[in-house]
Design a protein around this motif. Structure first.
Motif, PDB file in Angstrom:
ATOM      1  N   LEU A   2       0.844  -1.192   0.000  1.00 45.14           N
ATOM      2  CA  LEU A   2       0.000   0.000   0.000  1.00 45.14           C
ATOM      3  C   LEU A   2       0.879   1.242   0.000  1.00 45.14           C
ATOM      4  O   LEU A   2       2.016   1.209   0.474  1.00 45.14           O
ATOM      5  N   THR A  54      -4.895   5.516   1.423  1.00 49.03           N
ATOM      6  CA  THR A  54      -4.187   5.229   0.185  1.00 49.03           C
ATOM      7  C   THR A  54      -4.431   6.309  -0.858  1.00 49.03           C
ATOM      8  O   THR A  54      -5.372   7.106  -0.747  1.00 49.03           O
ATOM      9  N   ILE A  60      -7.413   2.100   5.405  1.00 54.77           N
ATOM     10  CA  ILE A  60      -7.092   0.731   5.798  1.00 54.77           C
ATOM     11  C   ILE A  60      -6.478   0.770   7.194  1.00 54.77           C
ATOM     12  O   ILE A  60      -5.505   1.495   7.424  1.00 54.77           O
ATOM     13  N   GLY A  62      -4.954  -1.087  10.834  1.00 52.12           N
ATOM     14  CA  GLY A  62      -4.153  -2.211  11.287  1.00 52.12           C
ATOM     15  C   GLY A  62      -3.622  -1.923  12.675  1.00 52.12           C
ATOM     16  O   GLY A  62      -3.766  -0.815  13.199  1.00 52.12           O
ATOM     17  N   VAL A  94      -3.512  -7.943   3.581  1.00 52.07           N
ATOM     18  CA  VAL A  94      -4.705  -7.094   3.613  1.00 52.07           C
ATOM     19  C   VAL A  94      -5.950  -7.977   3.518  1.00 52.07           C
ATOM     20  O   VAL A  94      -6.027  -8.866   2.680  1.00 52.07           O
ATOM     21  N   ASP A  95      -6.881  -7.720   4.409  1.00 50.55           N
ATOM     22  CA  ASP A  95      -8.148  -8.450   4.433  1.00 50.55           C
ATOM     23  C   ASP A  95      -9.304  -7.475   4.315  1.00 50.55           C
ATOM     24  O   ASP A  95      -9.225  -6.344   4.802  1.00 50.55           O
ATOM     25  N   HIS A 134     -11.004  -2.236   4.849  1.00 52.99           N
ATOM     26  CA  HIS A 134      -9.950  -3.243   4.839  1.00 52.99           C
ATOM     27  C   HIS A 134      -9.055  -3.090   6.069  1.00 52.99           C
ATOM     28  O   HIS A 134      -8.959  -2.004   6.648  1.00 52.99           O
ATOM     29  N   ILE A 136      -5.045  -4.334   7.580  1.00 56.76           N
ATOM     30  CA  ILE A 136      -3.735  -4.853   7.185  1.00 56.76           C
ATOM     31  C   ILE A 136      -3.009  -5.399   8.408  1.00 56.76           C
ATOM     32  O   ILE A 136      -3.115  -4.839   9.501  1.00 56.76           O
TER      33      ILE A 136
END
Length: 147
Positions: A2, A54, A60, A62, A94-95, A134, A136
């Protein structure tokens, strides 16, 4: 991989400072609200969260482990605040985070498991209030240094 802007939030700092700031009457919280915050902080797992925005406009999230950073989380907060300047790269797994959840009772009818499932769902909702699609698991976070 990313690429984008990086924010790091230290929820542990929030957990330790909010009660102290409130005790010093610097937050202006009513006693009932202050007790609710302190109660929430006592049961919600805290830690470091990364949020990468991004170049495609995605957010995203995490988690990070402070012991693997090259600078302490407290120093990051003190020097930069939450926003870490520059354009960053994150390499990791990444999910997709499902934003729609089915009724939890369809997955288990166990009196022991249901409260745990509901607790876990509540924690998930506290941390991700629907903006990130998402997550990560980061393995490497870096930026290009240009001299």
């Amino acid at each position: 991989m990313l690429k984008g802007a990086l924010t790091i939030r230290n929820f542990e700092t929030l957990k330790t400072t909010v009660p102290k700031l409130n005790k010093a009457n610097l937050l202006g919280l009513k006693a009932k609200d202050a007790r609710a915050f302190e109660s929430m902080f006592s049961i919600v797992p805290m830690g470091l969260e990364m949020d990468m925005y991004t170049n495609q406009g995605e957010s995203i999230i995490g988690t990070l482990k402070g012991e693997y950073l090259t600078i302490s989380p407290d120093d990051l907060l003190r020097i930069y605040g939450n926003y870490i300047p520059g354009e960053w790269y994150a390499l990791g797994v990444v999910d997709c985070i499902s934003t729609e959840r089915e009724n939890l009772s369809q997955f288990t009818d166990s009196d022991l498991r249901m409260p745990l499932d509901q607790y876990a769902e509540g924690i998930r909702l506290i941390y991700n209030q629907g903006y990130a699609t998402h997550a990560i698991v980061p393995m490497l976070i870096f930026r290009e240094l240009v001299l």
